[in-house]
Design a protein around this motif. Structure first.
Motif: not given
Length: 604
Positions: A287-294, A325-328, A416-419
């Motif tokens: 999840v940390n990797a996903m958050v950093a990506l977004l 995650l992207s929405a948050a 948001s993360g744009g995805l």
């Protein structure tokens, strides 16, 4: 901890519980065995160490010193991997200095998508990831190592190395980057020259000069594509020496960081903290990797790759997890193609350290995770430096080095993360909207259908594309032709958008880290060759891509749509996909591959 991040993490953990438990049980059994040189027969041991100097043989066999395996993606075809040529000697020297030994366990193939873009070789690109994973496993299969160092940077190479390492999850592992090339011609100027060439306003000679000025030396390309997204994610996962991602290949700091990787590995081996990679990479780290990506607007390729990486660790994630995650998660960085800065400017503004600090302080990252550094994830918020010939780390200043590139979590570029995940009667797809103008987030226009990217390019060259339209480029999924990246479509689509036309791309292929200002619904699943809905689309069908509502639809009467037959993959195209330039060797992968949302895995 932000509730949305905690909720997604809990959901992933619950979904993965049985698979993760079985994985951990397997690697624990492997970890409990005696070390290789004690466990194996004398002939096996003699073969393994026959080429070692006598003193190293004594260290490994008699003194039972830590023994490191090195997996390298070195070749001098990739500018990003050319610096690795000297790393084995450097790392071996440092291992000796630390009382350990090191062998190059194996090399893995590494291809350059920049070279193969728009060429038949690009059809091998995605599958090269699993080939790299298998090659990693072959290198480590000698089973004499106490830990491993992984040398790789670019697109499919890091995910492939990570998948391979996780299949040897009982081993501690540290990844060793090599850094980006220096800034050359700006990415904006390069893109503009490509558009001018596409319009026939400049010739091949001018284009070659521009491209050579952009890609001009050792190191990764300077835009924030998949290669550099890889490095950001590894920092967020704690698999690097802190701050190693974006230091130039020949900066004096690079050698110090590379040597430190040996010390970091030894510290997490059984005589130290005993943190094998299979335990380190848990649900929270994924999840940390996903958050950093977004939060950085990274490559859409990782919506495929990190699904596969997670599966290798017994963890199941999907695009809904990314979308929630992207929405948050706020967008904190603007790096090309999501901004004007290149990765060197991103690094100068604080780079991964500043982004990770903002995310940690604001509760978007799990702090209670294992990392290659004993101080945990907080260590990755600091930047390295050389002082009095020693490697040290400093806290960053509170303010951003450039607020046009990196912003604090309470003043993001967007909330948001744009995805976005898109769903509808055309299937499930993703779109990266962080670089797309707001007035292009919704496109409704008639379809222009193409069965490959060459057909679209030919139609553009013939002057047949004008007005508003949505280009459907299908039969580009994993089972059809290996799911190539379709960057060759960006210049003509950008030119048409620049003329004021409302255009978009819908495809079961990939656009990757260079997804830019033209709205593109990519990775459409199920893919057309598997009977997916894209195979039903006909020229003139009204399509709607709505990144606000999160929908992707053919506005065709349901009664008509339901009975419409799916178009088959043209026979001649099927033959082209199957033969020539090595494509025959990957036929089994095309037959067995899972869909994009399942990670396009060929090994399940």
């Amino acid at each position: 901890m932000k509730a949305a991040v905690a909720d997604v993490t809990a959901r992933i953990a619950a979904r993965s519980a049985s698979r993760r438990a079985a994985y951990l049980e397997r690697i624990e059994k492997l970890a409990q065995r005696p070390r290789g040189s004690d466990r194996m027969g004398c002939a096996n041991v003699a073969h393994a160490f026959a080429a070692l100097p006598g003193t190293d043989k004594i260290r490994v066999v008699e003194e039972r010193s830590p023994h490191i395996g090195l997996i390298t993606a070195y070749n001098d075809m990739l500018s990003a991997h050319q610096p690795y040529e000297s790393y084995p000697a450097l790392l071996r020297h440092e291992a000796h200095h630390q009382g350990a030994t090191l062998q190059v366990a194996g090399g893995v193939p590494a291809m350059c998508d920049g070279v193969t873009q728009g060429q038949p070789g690009m059809e091998l690109s995605l599958f090269s990831r699993d080939t790299i994973a298998m090659a990693t496993a072959i290198g480590l299969s000698h089973d004499v190592f106490d830990g491993a160092l992984m040398l790789g940077v670019c697109d499919k190479i890091v995910p492939g190395l990570l998948i391979g390492a996780l299949h040897f999850g009982h081993l501690p592992c540290v990844f060793v980057p090599a850094g980006p090339m220096g800034s050359g011609l700006s990415n904006q100027a390069k893109g503009k020259m490509r558009e001018l060439y596409t319009q026939g306003l400049v010739g091949r000679e001018e284009l070659m000069i521009a491209e050579s000025a952009a890609y001009h030396g050792p190191g990764t390309c300077t835009f924030y594509g998949t290669a550099n997204s890889n490095q950001m994610l590894l920092e967020a996962m704690g698999l690097h020496v802190p701050g190693a991602a974006f230091v130039h290949p020949y900066d004096e700091l690079r050698e110090a960081l590379t040597r430190e990787s040996v010390r970091s590995l030894l510290a997490i081996m059984p005589r130290g903290r005993n943190l094998p990679i299979g335990k380190l990479v848990d649900e929270k780290v994924i999840v940390n990797a996903m958050v950093a990506l977004l939060a950085t607007g990274g490559s859409t390729n990782h919506l495929i790759h990190w699904v596969a990486v997670a599966r290798a660790a017994g963890i199941q994630i999907d695009w809904t997890d990314f979308a929630d995650l992207s929405a948050a998660v706020p967008l904190l960085a603007r790096v090309y193609p999501n901004g004007n800065a290149d990765v060197n400017q991103f690094q100068a503004a604080g780079g991964p350290g500043r982004v990770l600090r903002e995310l940690l302080d604001a509760g978007y990252l799990h702090a209670d995770v294992g990392t290659a550094n004993a101080e945990g994830l907080r260590a990755y918020t600091r930047v390295p430096a050389i002082e009095n010939e020693h490697l040290v780390w400093h806290d960053l200043p509170q303010a951003s080095g450039d607020p046009a590139i990196i912003r604090p979590a309470d003043e993001p570029f967007s909330a948001s993360g744009g995805l976005k995940l898109l769903t509808g009667n055309l299937g499930r797809a993703v779109i990266k909207i962080s670089a797309v103008p707001d007035d292009r987030h919704v496109i409704e226009a008639p379809a222009r259908v193409f069965d490959n990217q060459e057909a679209l390019l030919d139609s553009y060259a013939a002057g047949e594309l004008s007005g508003d339209f949505i280009a459907v480029v299908r039969f580009q999924g994993p089972s059809a032709n290996g799911m190539p990246e379709l960057h060759k479509l960006t210049p003509p689509m950008s030119v048409l958008q620049g003329k004021g036309f409302k255009v978009a791309l819908v495809t079961d292929g990939r656009m990757s880290g260079a997804s830019g200002k033209v709205p593109a619904a990519i990775h459409v699943s199920p893919e057309a060759s598997a009977g997916g809905p894209l195979a039903k689309v006909r020229d003139g069908d009204m399509l709607r891509l709505d990144a606000v509502a999160g929908t992707l639809e053919a506005r065709v009467d349901a009664a008509v749509w339901d009975v419409r037959e799916a178009a088959p993959l043209p026979p001649e195209q099927s033959l082209d996909n199957a033969f020539g330039l090595g494509r025959e060797l990957f036929g089994g992968m095309r037959r067995n591959v899972t869909c994009a949302e399942e990670g396009a895995c060929t090994w399940l």
